[in-house]
Write a protein that holds these residues in place. Structure first.
Motif, mmCIF file in Angstrom:
data_model
loop_
_atom_site.group_PDB
_atom_site.id
_atom_site.type_symbol
_atom_site.label_atom_id
_atom_site.label_comp_id
_atom_site.label_asym_id
_atom_site.label_seq_id
_atom_site.Cartn_x
_atom_site.Cartn_y
_atom_site.Cartn_z
ATOM 1 N N PRO A 106 3.774 -7.910 -4.819
ATOM 2 C CA PRO A 106 3.832 -6.219 -5.321
ATOM 3 C C PRO A 106 3.521 -5.405 -4.316
ATOM 4 O O PRO A 106 4.358 -4.316 -4.383
ATOM 5 N N ALA A 107 2.708 -5.752 -3.252
ATOM 6 C CA ALA A 107 2.488 -4.689 -2.328
ATOM 7 C C ALA A 107 3.679 -4.600 -1.458
ATOM 8 O O ALA A 107 3.768 -3.700 -0.668
ATOM 9 N N MET A 108 4.369 -5.931 -1.142
ATOM 10 C CA MET A 108 5.327 -5.947 -0.367
ATOM 11 C C MET A 108 6.548 -5.179 -0.954
ATOM 12 O O MET A 108 7.416 -4.598 -0.279
ATOM 13 N N LEU A 109 6.742 -5.209 -2.279
ATOM 14 C CA LEU A 109 7.640 -4.496 -3.174
ATOM 15 C C LEU A 109 7.449 -2.877 -3.005
ATOM 16 O O LEU A 109 8.468 -2.318 -3.380
ATOM 17 N N GLU A 110 6.188 -2.542 -2.867
ATOM 18 C CA GLU A 110 6.024 -0.956 -2.911
ATOM 19 C C GLU A 110 6.908 0.137 -2.151
ATOM 20 O O GLU A 110 7.552 0.864 -2.357
ATOM 21 N N PRO A 111 6.831 -0.410 -0.746
ATOM 22 C CA PRO A 111 7.644 0.358 0.126
ATOM 23 C C PRO A 111 9.071 0.226 -0.089
ATOM 24 O O PRO A 111 9.965 1.170 0.017
ATOM 25 N N VAL A 112 9.648 -0.904 -0.823
ATOM 26 C CA VAL A 112 11.015 -0.839 -1.265
ATOM 27 C C VAL A 112 11.241 -0.061 -2.472
ATOM 28 O O VAL A 112 12.287 0.797 -2.602
ATOM 29 N N LEU A 113 10.304 -0.112 -3.422
ATOM 30 C CA LEU A 113 10.394 0.731 -4.413
ATOM 31 C C LEU A 113 10.346 2.360 -4.286
ATOM 32 O O LEU A 113 11.031 3.184 -4.973
ATOM 33 N N ARG A 114 9.733 2.581 -3.376
ATOM 34 C CA ARG A 114 9.579 3.982 -2.798
ATOM 35 C C ARG A 114 10.579 4.630 -1.725
ATOM 36 O O ARG A 114 10.408 5.631 -1.517
ATOM 37 N N GLY A 115 11.409 3.535 -1.592
ATOM 38 C CA GLY A 115 12.593 3.937 -0.717
ATOM 39 C C GLY A 115 12.231 4.131 0.780
ATOM 40 O O GLY A 115 13.076 4.515 1.417
ATOM 41 N N ARG A 116 11.279 3.570 1.255
ATOM 42 C CA ARG A 116 10.566 3.605 2.596
ATOM 43 C C ARG A 116 11.132 2.583 3.511
ATOM 44 O O ARG A 116 11.353 2.841 4.672
ATOM 45 N N ALA A 117 11.544 1.458 2.996
ATOM 46 C CA ALA A 117 12.069 0.400 3.708
ATOM 47 C C ALA A 117 12.886 -0.640 2.762
ATOM 48 O O ALA A 117 12.316 -0.817 1.417
ATOM 49 N N ASP A 118 13.684 -1.553 3.380
ATOM 50 C CA ASP A 118 14.671 -2.362 2.551
ATOM 51 C C ASP A 118 14.078 -3.730 3.069
ATOM 52 O O ASP A 118 14.695 -4.946 2.508
ATOM 53 N N HIS A 119 13.448 -4.014 4.215
ATOM 54 C CA HIS A 119 13.038 -5.134 4.822
ATOM 55 C C HIS A 119 11.610 -5.165 5.057
ATOM 56 O O HIS A 119 11.071 -4.181 5.802
ATOM 57 N N VAL A 120 10.900 -6.057 4.364
ATOM 58 C CA VAL A 120 9.215 -5.698 4.422
ATOM 59 C C VAL A 120 8.948 -7.282 4.820
ATOM 60 O O VAL A 120 9.233 -8.391 4.288
ATOM 61 N N PHE A 121 8.109 -7.515 5.705
ATOM 62 C CA PHE A 121 7.395 -8.867 6.019
ATOM 63 C C PHE A 121 5.983 -8.842 5.869
ATOM 64 O O PHE A 121 5.088 -7.684 6.184
ATOM 65 N N GLY A 122 5.451 -9.850 5.201
ATOM 66 C CA GLY A 122 3.940 -9.976 5.071
ATOM 67 C C GLY A 122 3.399 -10.417 6.308
ATOM 68 O O GLY A 122 3.555 -11.870 6.524
ATOM 69 N N ALA A 123 2.525 -9.905 6.846
ATOM 70 C CA ALA A 123 2.256 -10.170 8.195
ATOM 71 C C ALA A 123 0.386 -10.801 7.985
ATOM 72 O O ALA A 123 -0.339 -10.162 7.182
ATOM 73 N N ARG A 124 0.312 -11.957 8.691
ATOM 74 C CA ARG A 124 -0.977 -12.556 8.774
ATOM 75 C C ARG A 124 -1.758 -12.095 9.756
ATOM 76 O O ARG A 124 -1.183 -12.102 10.817
ATOM 77 N N VAL A 125 -2.847 -11.741 9.412
ATOM 78 C CA VAL A 125 -3.928 -10.815 10.732
ATOM 79 C C VAL A 125 -4.938 -11.732 10.735
ATOM 80 O O VAL A 125 -5.729 -12.109 9.765
ATOM 81 N N PHE A 126 -5.376 -11.966 11.957
ATOM 82 C CA PHE A 126 -6.471 -12.901 12.478
ATOM 83 C C PHE A 126 -7.664 -11.943 11.744
ATOM 84 O O PHE A 126 -7.747 -10.941 12.035
ATOM 85 N N GLY A 127 -8.744 -12.714 11.006
ATOM 86 C CA GLY A 127 -9.838 -12.391 10.421
ATOM 87 C C GLY A 127 -9.594 -11.540 9.103
ATOM 88 O O GLY A 127 -10.407 -10.710 8.882
ATOM 89 N N LEU A 128 -8.579 -11.412 8.718
ATOM 90 C CA LEU A 128 -8.193 -10.406 7.280
ATOM 91 C C LEU A 128 -7.638 -11.477 6.375
ATOM 92 O O LEU A 128 -6.380 -11.620 6.190
ATOM 93 N N ASN A 129 -8.625 -11.919 5.450
ATOM 94 C CA ASN A 129 -8.151 -12.600 4.201
ATOM 95 C C ASN A 129 -7.131 -13.830 4.807
ATOM 96 O O ASN A 129 -6.157 -14.134 4.343
ATOM 97 N N THR A 130 -7.519 -14.355 6.005
ATOM 98 C CA THR A 130 -6.762 -15.599 6.306
ATOM 99 C C THR A 130 -7.784 -16.685 6.942
ATOM 100 O O THR A 130 -8.790 -16.610 7.201
#
Length: 273
Positions: free
Chosen positions: A100-124
Motif C-alpha cells: 500500500p505504501a508503494m501504491l501511494e505515489p502511483v495513486l497520487r500521480g507522483r510516479a508510475d515506477h516505484v521500487f521498495g528499497a531495503r535500507v540497512f538498519g531499518l526494518n531489515t
C-alpha cells in the motif's frame, strides 16, 4: 483507475506458500488487486496446496516443468489484467503489507515506477554479510554504468506499469530477469520512486536459491544492456506521460509445453481482492 496485479512465481515452496498467500489476502489495499500465482513445475506439495487455495480468489498458472523464475514471471504478466504489476516471491522475505505504501505515489500521480528499497538498519534482517554487501556492490555498479541513483537494485518489490513490462523484450529465464528488467527501465530513462520496505532474509539452509554465480550473471546483463546501441522503447503511456489503462490479456498460440491457467475468470468477474 489504478488496478494492481501481484505476480507470485513459485517453485517448491510448500513450507511457505500457504502463509505467503494468506499474507497477501489479508492486506487492505487502496485499489483493486488480483493475485496471480505461477507454479514453475514444483515437485513437492506446492501444486496441491495451490489448488486447495485457488477458490480463495487467486489466479493459478502452472508450468508443466521448471522453466525458471524469469519465465514464471513472464507467464504471470501475460495474463495480468491490471494497469500496474508487482512481483512478490513466496519465500516470506518481503511483506505484502508494504505494498500500500508503494501504491501511494502511483495513486497520487507522483510516479508510475516505484521500487521498495531495503535500507540497512531499518526494518531489515540479513542472514549473510556477503549477500548484503554483494547486493550493494551490484547496485553501485548499475548506478555507475547508467548514471542512476538507485538504493537497492535487487529488491524484489518493483511496481511498474504492466504495459512497460510487456513492451520490453525480456529474455532472461532465471533470476537474471530482475536485473534485466531494472537495466532496461533505467536505460530507457526511468528513475523509480523509492519507498523503504521491510526485509527478513533467508539463509541458504532455509532455501535461498541465489549464489555468487547469479552475481556474475548480473554484471554481464548490466554490461550487455548498457552497451546496446539504442534503449528498448517503453509503453506509449510512459513515453507520453499519460495515464495507464488496464492491460488486455496477451493471446498465445497453442503450445503443448506452454503454461496453462488452472483457474479462469470471465470478463465480468472483478479482480480477486
Amino acid at each position: 483507475m489504478v488496478r494492481l496485479s501481484i505476480v507470485m512465481p513459485v517453485y517448491n515452496e510448500s513450507a511457505t506458500i500457504r502463509s505467503a498467500i494468506e499474507r497477501v489476502l489479508s492486506v487492505d489495499y487502496p485499489c483493486p488487486v488480483e493475485l496471480i500465482v505461477v507454479d514453475d513445475g514444483s515437485s513437492d506439495d506446492t501444486p496441491v496446496i495451490l489448488r486447495e487455495l485457488a477458490p480463495r480468489g487467486l489466479r493459478l498458472v502452472e508450468h508443466p516443468r521448471n522453466l525458471g523464475k524469469g519465465a514464471a514471471v513472464r507467464s504471470g504478466v501475460r495474463v495480468a489484467e491490471g494497469t500496474h504489476m508487482i512481483i512478490l516471491d513466496a519465500d516470506l522475505e518481503y511483506s505484502p503489507g508494504d505494498i500500500p505504501a508503494m501504491l501511494e505515489p502511483v495513486l497520487r500521480g507522483r510516479a508510475d515506477h516505484v521500487f521498495g528499497a531495503r535500507v540497512f538498519g531499518l526494518n531489515t534482517r540479513y542472514q549473510s554479510f556477503r549477500f548484503a554487501v554483494g547486493g550493494r556492490a551490484l547496485t553501485l555498479a548499475a548506478n555507475l554504468m547508467y548514471d542512476s541513483c538507485l538504493t537497492d537494485m535487487h529488491t524484489c518489490l518493483k511496481l511498474l506499469p504492466v504495459a512497460d513490462f510487456r513492451a520490453l523484450d525480456l529474455t532472461e529465464d532465471g533470476f537474471g530477469l530482475d536485473t534485466e528488467l531494472t537495466a532496461r527501465l533505467i536505460r530507457g530513462g526511468v528513475r523509480p520512486f523509492e519507498v523503504p520496505v521491510s526485509y527478513v532474509g533467508r539463509s541458504v539452509a532455509d532455501g535461498k536459491k541465489i549464489n555468487w554465480k547469479d552475481g556474475v550473471r548480473c554484471l554481464s546483463i548490466l554490461a550487455k544492456v548498457r552497451t546496446e546501441r539504442h534503449p528498448q522503447e517503453l509503453s506509449y503511456a510512459t513515453a507520453t506521460n499519460t495515464p495507464h489503462t488496464p492491460a488486455p490479456v496477451v493471446p498465445r498460440a497453442v503450445d503443448l509445453d506452454a503454461p496453462r491457467a488452472v483457474t479462469a475468470t470471465s470478463e465480468d468477474t472483478p479482480l480477486a481482492i
